[in-house]
Design an enzyme around this catalytic site. Structure first.
Site, PDB file in Angstrom:
ATOM      1  N   ARG A  35      -6.394 -60.259  31.633  1.00 32.51           N
ATOM      2  CA  ARG A  35      -7.857 -60.285  31.763  1.00 32.51           C
ATOM      3  C   ARG A  35      -8.462 -61.079  30.620  1.00 32.51           C
ATOM      4  O   ARG A  35      -7.795 -61.337  29.618  1.00 32.51           O
ATOM      5  CB  ARG A  35      -8.399 -58.843  31.660  1.00 32.51           C
ATOM      6  CG  ARG A  35      -7.696 -57.855  32.520  1.00 32.51           C
ATOM      7  CD  ARG A  35      -7.226 -56.628  31.702  1.00 32.51           C
ATOM      8  NE  ARG A  35      -6.256 -55.844  32.490  1.00 32.51           N
ATOM      9  CZ  ARG A  35      -6.602 -54.927  33.367  1.00 32.51           C
ATOM     10  NH1 ARG A  35      -7.865 -54.623  33.504  1.00 32.51           N
ATOM     11  NH2 ARG A  35      -5.704 -54.302  34.077  1.00 32.51           N
ATOM     12  N   GLY A  55      -4.541 -40.109  32.333  1.00 37.09           N
ATOM     13  CA  GLY A  55      -3.553 -41.059  32.861  1.00 37.09           C
ATOM     14  C   GLY A  55      -3.379 -40.986  34.362  1.00 37.09           C
ATOM     15  O   GLY A  55      -2.506 -41.659  34.928  1.00 37.09           O
ATOM     16  N   GLY A  76      -4.433 -47.436  30.452  1.00 37.19           N
ATOM     17  CA  GLY A  76      -4.465 -46.024  30.078  1.00 37.19           C
ATOM     18  C   GLY A  76      -3.889 -45.133  31.164  1.00 37.19           C
ATOM     19  O   GLY A  76      -3.643 -43.946  30.944  1.00 37.19           O
ATOM     20  N   ARG A  77      -3.704 -45.715  32.329  1.00 35.43           N
ATOM     21  CA  ARG A  77      -3.139 -44.916  33.425  1.00 35.43           C
ATOM     22  C   ARG A  77      -2.391 -45.801  34.402  1.00 35.43           C
ATOM     23  O   ARG A  77      -2.332 -45.514  35.603  1.00 35.43           O
ATOM     24  CB  ARG A  77      -4.229 -44.147  34.143  1.00 35.43           C
ATOM     25  CG  ARG A  77      -5.364 -45.050  34.606  1.00 35.43           C
ATOM     26  CD  ARG A  77      -6.172 -44.312  35.581  1.00 35.43           C
ATOM     27  NE  ARG A  77      -7.387 -45.032  35.891  1.00 35.43           N
ATOM     28  CZ  ARG A  77      -8.164 -44.708  36.892  1.00 35.43           C
ATOM     29  NH1 ARG A  77      -7.850 -43.705  37.665  1.00 35.43           N
ATOM     30  NH2 ARG A  77      -9.258 -45.384  37.130  1.00 35.43           N
ATOM     31  N   ARG A  98      -0.275 -51.350  42.965  1.00 33.79           N
ATOM     32  CA  ARG A  98      -1.140 -52.516  43.031  1.00 33.79           C
ATOM     33  C   ARG A  98      -0.312 -53.775  42.792  1.00 33.79           C
ATOM     34  O   ARG A  98       0.542 -53.806  41.919  1.00 33.79           O
ATOM     35  CB  ARG A  98      -2.227 -52.369  41.964  1.00 33.79           C
ATOM     36  CG  ARG A  98      -3.167 -53.538  41.878  1.00 33.79           C
ATOM     37  CD  ARG A  98      -4.467 -53.151  41.203  1.00 33.79           C
ATOM     38  NE  ARG A  98      -4.321 -52.948  39.769  1.00 33.79           N
ATOM     39  CZ  ARG A  98      -5.326 -52.610  38.970  1.00 33.79           C
ATOM     40  NH1 ARG A  98      -6.539 -52.397  39.474  1.00 33.79           N
ATOM     41  NH2 ARG A  98      -5.150 -52.431  37.692  1.00 33.79           N
ATOM     42  N   LYS A 158      -0.682 -47.389  39.479  1.00 30.53           N
ATOM     43  CA  LYS A 158      -1.962 -47.001  38.873  1.00 30.53           C
ATOM     44  C   LYS A 158      -2.187 -45.514  39.126  1.00 30.53           C
ATOM     45  O   LYS A 158      -2.245 -45.082  40.274  1.00 30.53           O
ATOM     46  CB  LYS A 158      -3.087 -47.839  39.496  1.00 30.53           C
ATOM     47  CG  LYS A 158      -4.449 -47.622  38.876  1.00 30.53           C
ATOM     48  CD  LYS A 158      -5.469 -48.586  39.469  1.00 30.53           C
ATOM     49  CE  LYS A 158      -6.867 -48.269  39.007  1.00 30.53           C
ATOM     50  NZ  LYS A 158      -7.861 -49.118  39.692  1.00 30.53           N
ATOM     51  N   ASP A 191     -10.033 -54.260  40.037  1.00 31.28           N
ATOM     52  CA  ASP A 191     -10.686 -53.001  39.688  1.00 31.28           C
ATOM     53  C   ASP A 191     -11.792 -52.630  40.689  1.00 31.28           C
ATOM     54  O   ASP A 191     -12.945 -53.014  40.521  1.00 31.28           O
ATOM     55  CB  ASP A 191     -11.226 -53.021  38.251  1.00 31.28           C
ATOM     56  CG  ASP A 191     -11.239 -51.613  37.682  1.00 31.28           C
ATOM     57  OD1 ASP A 191     -11.521 -50.676  38.447  1.00 31.28           O
ATOM     58  OD2 ASP A 191     -10.956 -51.446  36.495  1.00 31.28           O
ATOM     59  N   ASP A 205     -12.907 -56.697  30.640  1.00 28.31           N
ATOM     60  CA  ASP A 205     -11.554 -56.188  30.903  1.00 28.31           C
ATOM     61  C   ASP A 205     -11.292 -56.052  32.406  1.00 28.31           C
ATOM     62  O   ASP A 205     -10.178 -55.721  32.810  1.00 28.31           O
ATOM     63  CB  ASP A 205     -11.319 -54.843  30.200  1.00 28.31           C
ATOM     64  CG  ASP A 205     -12.359 -53.803  30.559  1.00 28.31           C
ATOM     65  OD1 ASP A 205     -13.554 -54.064  30.332  1.00 28.31           O
ATOM     66  OD2 ASP A 205     -11.987 -52.739  31.077  1.00 28.31           O
TER      67      ASP A 205
HETATM   68  P1  AMP Z   1     -11.918 -49.022  34.223  1.00 31.52           P
HETATM   69  O1  AMP Z   1     -13.316 -48.539  34.075  1.00 31.52           O
HETATM   70  O2  AMP Z   1     -11.192 -48.444  35.394  1.00 31.52           O
HETATM   71  O3  AMP Z   1     -11.815 -50.499  34.138  1.00 31.52           O
HETATM   72  O4  AMP Z   1     -11.110 -48.441  32.977  1.00 31.52           O
HETATM   73  C1  AMP Z   1     -11.482 -48.686  31.637  1.00 31.52           C
HETATM   74  C2  AMP Z   1     -10.404 -48.184  30.715  1.00 31.52           C
HETATM   75  O5  AMP Z   1     -10.267 -46.772  30.819  1.00 31.52           O
HETATM   76  C3  AMP Z   1      -9.034 -48.758  30.970  1.00 31.52           C
HETATM   77  O6  AMP Z   1      -8.428 -49.011  29.725  1.00 31.52           O
HETATM   78  C4  AMP Z   1      -8.330 -47.665  31.735  1.00 31.52           C
HETATM   79  O7  AMP Z   1      -6.941 -47.713  31.572  1.00 31.52           O
HETATM   80  C5  AMP Z   1      -8.916 -46.408  31.094  1.00 31.52           C
HETATM   81  N1  AMP Z   1      -8.896 -45.264  32.012  1.00 31.52           N
HETATM   82  C6  AMP Z   1      -9.636 -45.076  33.111  1.00 31.52           C
HETATM   83  N2  AMP Z   1      -9.351 -43.891  33.688  1.00 31.52           N
HETATM   84  C7  AMP Z   1      -8.398 -43.307  32.931  1.00 31.52           C
HETATM   85  C8  AMP Z   1      -7.690 -42.065  33.004  1.00 31.52           C
HETATM   86  N3  AMP Z   1      -7.895 -41.180  33.984  1.00 31.52           N
HETATM   87  N4  AMP Z   1      -6.772 -41.811  32.044  1.00 31.52           N
HETATM   88  C9  AMP Z   1      -6.555 -42.688  31.049  1.00 31.52           C
HETATM   89  N5  AMP Z   1      -7.181 -43.855  30.929  1.00 31.52           N
HETATM   90  C10 AMP Z   1      -8.106 -44.173  31.857  1.00 31.52           C
HETATM   91 MG    MG Z   2     -10.345 -51.756  34.547  1.00 31.96          MG
END
Ligand code: AMP
Ligand code: MG
Length: 462
Positions: free
Chosen positions: A169, A112, A83-84, A162, A99, A244, A234
């Site tokens: 995953r 993002g 997502g980002r 990164r 990232k 992560d 994930d």
């Molecule tokens: P994480 O908790 O970092 O593993 O993220 C979980 C999901 O949320 C993943 O699909 C990330 O890409 C998405 N995500 C986290 N932060 C953001 C953000 N600021 N904008 C868009 N997607 C995000």
């Molecule tokens: Mg993650």
């Protein structure tokens, strides 16, 4: 800059990703560059902020966002993905990913972007993990974007570059399994075997290899007092690397139930739960792979056996590393009782995890205990046992780091960087690059936090 990119993931079936470039940012400024890693990867040329900000896409890159799904805190989420983050391509078999590089079709409600704090935290902690011999994603560069990111407050935006053996995953497999897409699953299996486990044979071989890699990984986390904090499927890498670094933290005082993450209300991902959670995640991988097996009943039996092999494999790796931590190279029956007895006494005496183990070779372990006699009575038996060992001190000194990224130091570093002072960031990086040696001038970084400095909670930092 010249990146010798390959794009093997971009050549997989199109439903595994969405191709799109990173979103350019206002004023990129390079704040960190990992020269040593760049050299390892054969990346040539002076580092360019515009490349690590996504403003300039290198010639041979084929940028994309990967799709995946996952269980988050045990709850199924059918649609996740980068997502980002944007994968630029692979160099020497390693993913190069930005990232914080802007929205993608998988951003859901997110912007993002990333802010400077988590970017520097991941940089410092992942590079420390590498220096401490833990499989991990790495940090190649960090830039600030010159843009403001809105979180609980307006914060400076940043992007981390990164590096990972891959970003595939358990959740990547789950995404295609939930869509009963066997061809995509097969493509993923083949891709993972080729990249990570060339000796593995089919889905069963891949599963066994991942079980083994995760068992070794979690044992290493435990040996450093590391708490990942968000062990969702994930965030469980097929390569067996730590991935992560959101709310992760290292314990100061030892207690097996320690957790830091603000969103981990029930301690699902607490220190001592990590092995069981890894086994649970691997069961999700096994379930996903079942779709590729023609004889389902036989496969259920065989996969169950593989997943059940996780805990014994973990215990073996855990014993090996904790034996080294107390200076024992030739294990005998009953040696692990020495470890569990020491840990029990540490928990009862709020002993600092890192400094107690380091203190075994430095001679000041007892000082870490509220009641030092609790250590002394343990140490009698231990001393008698290691008298038979060839060089316990040398073994302990290369297994027990003198310094770790302590939470209060990481927080302090972030506070300084937000104000424009990257001195603490650079110092932490430099000192943590050789964690088994500590100069007299850096002993402040090894000290546990004072009562006021203790960090009680960490945040996902999105
Ligand atoms: P994480 O908790 O970092 O593993 O993220 C979980 C999901 O949320 C993943 O699909 C990330 O890409 C998405 N995500 C986290 N932060 C953001 C953000 N600021 N904008 C868009 N997607 C995000
Ligand atoms: Mg993650």
């Amino acid at each position: 800059m010249d990146f010798p990119f390959e794009n093997t993931y971009a050549n997989l079936p199109e439903r595994l990703y969405t191709k799109l470039p990173p979103t350019p940012v206002k004023t990129p400024r390079l704040v960190a560059y990992n020269e040593a890693l760049a050299a390892e990867l054969n990346i040539k040329g002076a580092p360019e902020a515009s490349v690590f900000a996504g403003n300039t896409v290198p010639e041979k890159a084929d940028p994309l966002a990967q799709v995946y799904a996952g269980h988050q805190f045990g709850h199924w989420n059918p649609q996740l993905g980068d997502g980002r983050a944007i994968l630029l391509g692979e160099v020497g078999g390693q993913d190069i990913q930005l990232k914080g590089s802007g929205p993608t079709p998988y951003s859901r409600m997110g912007d993002g972007r990333a802010w400077l704090g988590p970017v520097l935290r991941e940089y410092v902690v992942s590079e420390f993990m590498h220096a401490a011999g833990v499989p991990t994603t790495r940090a190649l560069a960090a830039v600030t974007t010159g843009e403001i990111v809105l979180r609980e407050a307006p914060l400076p935006g940043a992007i981390l570059t990164r590096v990972a053996a891959s970003h595939i995953r358990v959740g990547t497999f789950q995404y295609f399994a939930s869509r009963t897409d066997a061809p995509a699953l097969q493509a993923l299996v083949d891709h993972c075997i080729a990249r990570h486990y060339p000796d593995a044979d089919g889905p069963q071989g891949l599963l066994d290899a991942v079980v083994n890699a995760q068992a070794n990984l979690i044992a290493k986390w435990m040996s450093l007092g590391f708490i990942h904090g968000v062990m969702n499927t994930d965030n469980c890498a097929i390569s067996g690397e730590t991935i992560d670094y959101g709310p992760c933290a290292f314990m100061d005082a030892y207690h097996p139930e320690t957790k830091f993450s603000s969103i981990d209300q029930f301690g699902r991902y607490a220190y001592n739960n990590q092995p069981d959670i890894a086994a649970w995640n691997l069961a999700q991988l096994a379930t996903s792979l079942l779709q590729l097996m023609p004889d389902r009943d036989a496969a259920i039996e065989a996969f169950t056996e593989s997943v059940n092999g996780f805990i014994p494999a973990f215990q073996k790796a855990y014993s090996a590393v904790f034996m080294s931590k107390i200076g024992i190279s030739n294990t005998q029956d009953g040696d692990m009782t020495l470890v569990s007895d020491l840990l029990d006494r540490m928990a009862a005496n709020q002993a600092d995890f890192t400094n107690t183990f380091r203190g075994l070779s430095d001679g000041n372990a007892r000082d870490q205990f509220v009641d030092p006699t609790a250590f002394d009575t343990w140490a009698e038996g231990w001393q008698a046992r290691i008298a038979a060992e060839p060089d316990p001190k040398a073994l302990m000194r290369k297994t027990n780091p003198a310094v770790i990224p302590r939470n209060h130091r990481v927080e302090e570093m972030i506070q300084a960087a937000v104000k424009g002072d990257f001195g603490p960031f650079e110092r932490l990086n430099m000192v943590l690059a050789t964690p088994y040696m500590l100069a007299e001038t850096d002993t402040d970084l090894a000290a546990p936090p004072t009562e006021q400095e203790i960090v009680h909670q960490t945040f996902c930092g999105t």
